[in-house]
Design a protein around this motif. Sequence first.
Motif, PDB file in Angstrom:
ATOM      1  N   PHE A  13       0.814  -1.211   0.000  1.00 55.51           N
ATOM      2  CA  PHE A  13       0.000   0.000   0.000  1.00 55.51           C
ATOM      3  C   PHE A  13       0.853   1.269   0.000  1.00 55.51           C
ATOM      4  O   PHE A  13       0.490   2.258  -0.631  1.00 55.51           O
ATOM      5  N   VAL A  14       2.001   1.245   0.658  1.00 48.87           N
ATOM      6  CA  VAL A  14       2.903   2.394   0.604  1.00 48.87           C
ATOM      7  C   VAL A  14       3.403   2.578  -0.826  1.00 48.87           C
ATOM      8  O   VAL A  14       3.468   3.703  -1.336  1.00 48.87           O
ATOM      9  N   MET A  16       1.845   1.749  -3.537  1.00 53.80           N
ATOM     10  CA  MET A  16       0.748   2.285  -4.335  1.00 53.80           C
ATOM     11  C   MET A  16       0.510   3.768  -4.036  1.00 53.80           C
ATOM     12  O   MET A  16       0.223   4.553  -4.934  1.00 53.80           O
ATOM     13  N   LEU A  17       0.647   4.151  -2.761  1.00 56.59           N
ATOM     14  CA  LEU A  17       0.418   5.549  -2.387  1.00 56.59           C
ATOM     15  C   LEU A  17       1.478   6.487  -2.958  1.00 56.59           C
ATOM     16  O   LEU A  17       1.174   7.640  -3.280  1.00 56.59           O
ATOM     17  N   ILE A  18       2.707   6.013  -3.088  1.00 54.02           N
ATOM     18  CA  ILE A  18       3.747   6.893  -3.628  1.00 54.02           C
ATOM     19  C   ILE A  18       3.773   6.880  -5.152  1.00 54.02           C
ATOM     20  O   ILE A  18       4.575   7.574  -5.759  1.00 54.02           O
ATOM     21  N   GLY A  19       2.892   6.085  -5.762  1.00 55.92           N
ATOM     22  CA  GLY A  19       2.767   6.101  -7.212  1.00 55.92           C
ATOM     23  C   GLY A  19       3.653   5.113  -7.946  1.00 55.92           C
ATOM     24  O   GLY A  19       3.867   5.264  -9.141  1.00 55.92           O
TER      25      GLY A  19
END
Length: 171
Positions: A13-14, A16-19
């Motif tokens: 998830f980290v 995915m959150l940072i792109g």
Amino acid sequence: MSIMSLLPFICFFVGMLIGAPIAIALGGGALAFFLTAGGIPMEAFVQKMQAPFGSFPLVAIPLYVFAATVLNYAGVTRRLFDFAEALVGSSVGGMAKVNVVFATLTGGVSASATADAAMQAKVIGLPMLERGYPKAFVAVVIAARPAVCWLLSDSSSAWSFTGSSSPSTFR
């Protein structure tokens, strides 16, 4: 549930959150699992990461997409489209019939339903819109088109199935 068991999900998830791309985020989560799980050698991670690249049918699919792109730029698909239109284009619902004939011709050329759908969207989509067909109908015709490629014996999807499940193709 300990934080160590949640670490792969957190890493995913980290990412995915940072792109990060999905493949990188999934790989990071898998790497976190292999680093924190006891008793699993790191070689297993490397082996699992490279295993899909040993499948020749799956490696060939991007080459089929490349072949379809080359056929588009060389004008071969335009000539096949003109031939299909000369055969059935003047009848009622002619462009839909041209779609089927064109799908049959190009399915035998590139052997990939994905490559053929991309090729056909470029070649047959605009002429259908110019002749007044509704956008929804054009989209459905192009989306249903890869089914024709499955009917052809040299489809890359059929080769992928044969390569992964090992059925006898000679019975």
